[in-house]
Scaffold this active site. Structure first.
Site, PDB file in Angstrom:
ATOM      1  N   HIS A   1       0.929  -1.078  -0.073  1.00 26.88           N
ATOM      2  CA  HIS A   1       0.165  -0.015   0.140  1.00 26.88           C
ATOM      3  C   HIS A   1       0.967   1.277   0.093  1.00 26.88           C
ATOM      4  O   HIS A   1       1.735   1.412   0.931  1.00 26.88           O
ATOM      5  CB  HIS A   1      -0.868   0.060   1.302  1.00 26.88           C
ATOM      6  CG  HIS A   1      -1.662   1.334   1.306  1.00 26.88           C
ATOM      7  ND1 HIS A   1      -2.313   1.758   0.357  1.00 26.88           N
ATOM      8  CD2 HIS A   1      -1.805   2.220   2.350  1.00 26.88           C
ATOM      9  CE1 HIS A   1      -2.973   2.886   0.694  1.00 26.88           C
ATOM     10  NE2 HIS A   1      -2.845   3.091   2.095  1.00 26.88           N
TER      11      HIS A   1
ATOM     12  N   HIS B   1       0.781   5.673  -1.036  1.00 26.22           N
ATOM     13  CA  HIS B   1      -0.002   6.943  -1.412  1.00 26.22           C
ATOM     14  C   HIS B   1       0.947   7.691  -2.408  1.00 26.22           C
ATOM     15  O   HIS B   1       1.204   8.935  -2.494  1.00 26.22           O
ATOM     16  CB  HIS B   1      -0.223   7.794  -0.209  1.00 26.22           C
ATOM     17  CG  HIS B   1      -0.876   7.446   0.767  1.00 26.22           C
ATOM     18  ND1 HIS B   1      -0.961   7.850   2.087  1.00 26.22           N
ATOM     19  CD2 HIS B   1      -1.955   6.395   0.779  1.00 26.22           C
ATOM     20  CE1 HIS B   1      -1.542   7.175   2.730  1.00 26.22           C
ATOM     21  NE2 HIS B   1      -2.552   6.052   2.251  1.00 26.22           N
TER      22      HIS B   1
ATOM     23  N   ASP C   1       1.969  -4.645 -20.852  1.00 29.41           N
ATOM     24  CA  ASP C   1       2.552  -5.525 -20.488  1.00 29.41           C
ATOM     25  C   ASP C   1       2.293  -6.163 -19.164  1.00 29.41           C
ATOM     26  O   ASP C   1       2.025  -7.244 -18.486  1.00 29.41           O
ATOM     27  CB  ASP C   1       4.142  -5.335 -20.427  1.00 29.41           C
ATOM     28  CG  ASP C   1       4.746  -5.513 -21.941  1.00 29.41           C
ATOM     29  OD1 ASP C   1       4.109  -5.838 -22.863  1.00 29.41           O
ATOM     30  OD2 ASP C   1       5.835  -4.649 -21.900  1.00 29.41           O
TER      31      ASP C   1
ATOM     32  N   HIS D   1      -8.022   8.014  -2.050  1.00 24.03           N
ATOM     33  CA  HIS D   1      -6.886   7.356  -1.100  1.00 24.03           C
ATOM     34  C   HIS D   1      -5.588   7.157  -1.527  1.00 24.03           C
ATOM     35  O   HIS D   1      -4.953   7.833  -1.479  1.00 24.03           O
ATOM     36  CB  HIS D   1      -7.608   6.033  -0.323  1.00 24.03           C
ATOM     37  CG  HIS D   1      -6.627   5.653   0.691  1.00 24.03           C
ATOM     38  ND1 HIS D   1      -7.400   4.461   1.489  1.00 24.03           N
ATOM     39  CD2 HIS D   1      -5.562   5.941   1.225  1.00 24.03           C
ATOM     40  CE1 HIS D   1      -6.066   3.933   2.328  1.00 24.03           C
ATOM     41  NE2 HIS D   1      -5.260   4.837   2.066  1.00 24.03           N
TER      42      HIS D   1
ATOM     43  N   TYR E   1       8.580 -13.247 -22.055  1.00 21.06           N
ATOM     44  CA  TYR E   1       9.613 -12.490 -21.977  1.00 21.06           C
ATOM     45  C   TYR E   1      10.290 -12.819 -20.898  1.00 21.06           C
ATOM     46  O   TYR E   1      10.015 -13.300 -19.759  1.00 21.06           O
ATOM     47  CB  TYR E   1       8.879 -11.044 -21.465  1.00 21.06           C
ATOM     48  CG  TYR E   1       9.811  -9.724 -21.171  1.00 21.06           C
ATOM     49  CD1 TYR E   1      10.496  -9.079 -22.128  1.00 21.06           C
ATOM     50  CD2 TYR E   1       9.834  -9.525 -19.756  1.00 21.06           C
ATOM     51  CE1 TYR E   1      11.373  -8.260 -21.623  1.00 21.06           C
ATOM     52  CE2 TYR E   1      10.824  -8.332 -19.410  1.00 21.06           C
ATOM     53  CZ  TYR E   1      11.597  -7.898 -20.332  1.00 21.06           C
ATOM     54  OH  TYR E   1      12.319  -6.679 -19.912  1.00 21.06           O
TER      55      TYR E   1
HETATM   56 ZN   LIG Z   1      -3.512   4.648   3.044  1.00 22.74          ZN
END
Ligand SMILES: [Zn+2]
Length: 226
Positions: free
Chosen positions: A104, A106, A129, A169, A223
């Site tokens: 996660h 930002h 790709d 977010h 690839y």
């Molecule tokens: Zn967050």
């Protein structure tokens, strides 16, 4: 941890080192500021994950400071509280058995699309790709229950993209392991930046669906080193 077998303890030790080291990649690629962002790895064949501690500076992260949680988010081993996004990671592992890593961030350009509630269109071959489609937007969801996790799972289930922009977010990415999820987070920011810059100059030209399919198939089957 006394319940752990020797082999499992060795696996957890290895994943603690890997998860700690991969957090440095988020810094290296400019995807995080302050203590925002986090990643985790599933402990294979166990209902456990290794995740970042909450509120600890990236410079201070070590293998020893990583937290081991069960897949309901309860701490099994560790000296700190786990990441505030632990519930979202746990939800993904509970509902997507093929996922071994979750990231996660930002990161700025991806957030610029998330703030507009706009998927990143598939307008570059590198994106075809890696993502094989647009990067989708998931629902607006508040932290504190399973809303974020459910939004990630609902959006990415049946989608080629390993990345979702959660509206207003930031980015969540998944992969078969934590390193693959980190790669997806790096590539997501890269294509979000390029596409955003293109958008400033005019309307980016989409790649035809058939060509997206061919690029995706080649990248994932041919690839690289086989
Ligand atoms: Zn967050």
């Amino acid at each position: 941890m006394s319940m752990m077998t020797t082999g499992m303890a060795a696996t957890v030790r290895r994943l603690r080192g890997q998860v700690s080291a991969l957090h440095a990649e988020l810094v290296r690629y400019g995807l995080v500021v302050w203590t925002a962002g986090n990643l985790s790895a599933r402990v294979p064949d166990q209902d456990l994950m290794v995740i970042k501690p909450s509120g600890v500076s990236y410079d201070d992260l070590t293998a020893e400071s990583m937290i081991v949680c069960d897949l309901s988010g309860t701490v099994v081993d560790g000296d700190f509280a786990p990441s505030s996004d632990t519930a979202a990671h746990a939800y993904v592992y509970r509902h997507m058995p093929e996922v071994g890593g979750v990231v996660h961030t930002h990161s700025s350009y991806a957030c610029a699309w998330a703030a507009r509630n706009e998927p990143v269109p598939c307008v570059l071959t590198a994106m075809a790709d890696e993502f094989g489609a647009e990067i989708p937007v998931g629902p607006f969801a508040l932290i504190g229950d399973d809303s974020i996790g459910r939004g990630i799972v609902d959006t990415l289930t049946g989608h080629r993209s390993p990345a979702v922009l959660m509206r207003n977010h930031g980015v969540f990415t998944i992969g078969p392991d934590a390193q693959a999820a980190v790669k997806a987070a790096v590539m997501c920011e890269d294509v979000a930046r390029s596409s955003h810059l293109s958008r400033q100059l005019g309307e980016p030209v989409p790649i035809a669906a058939g060509d997206v399919d061919r690029l995706y198939a080649r990248y994932h089957k041919v690839y690289g080193q086989q």
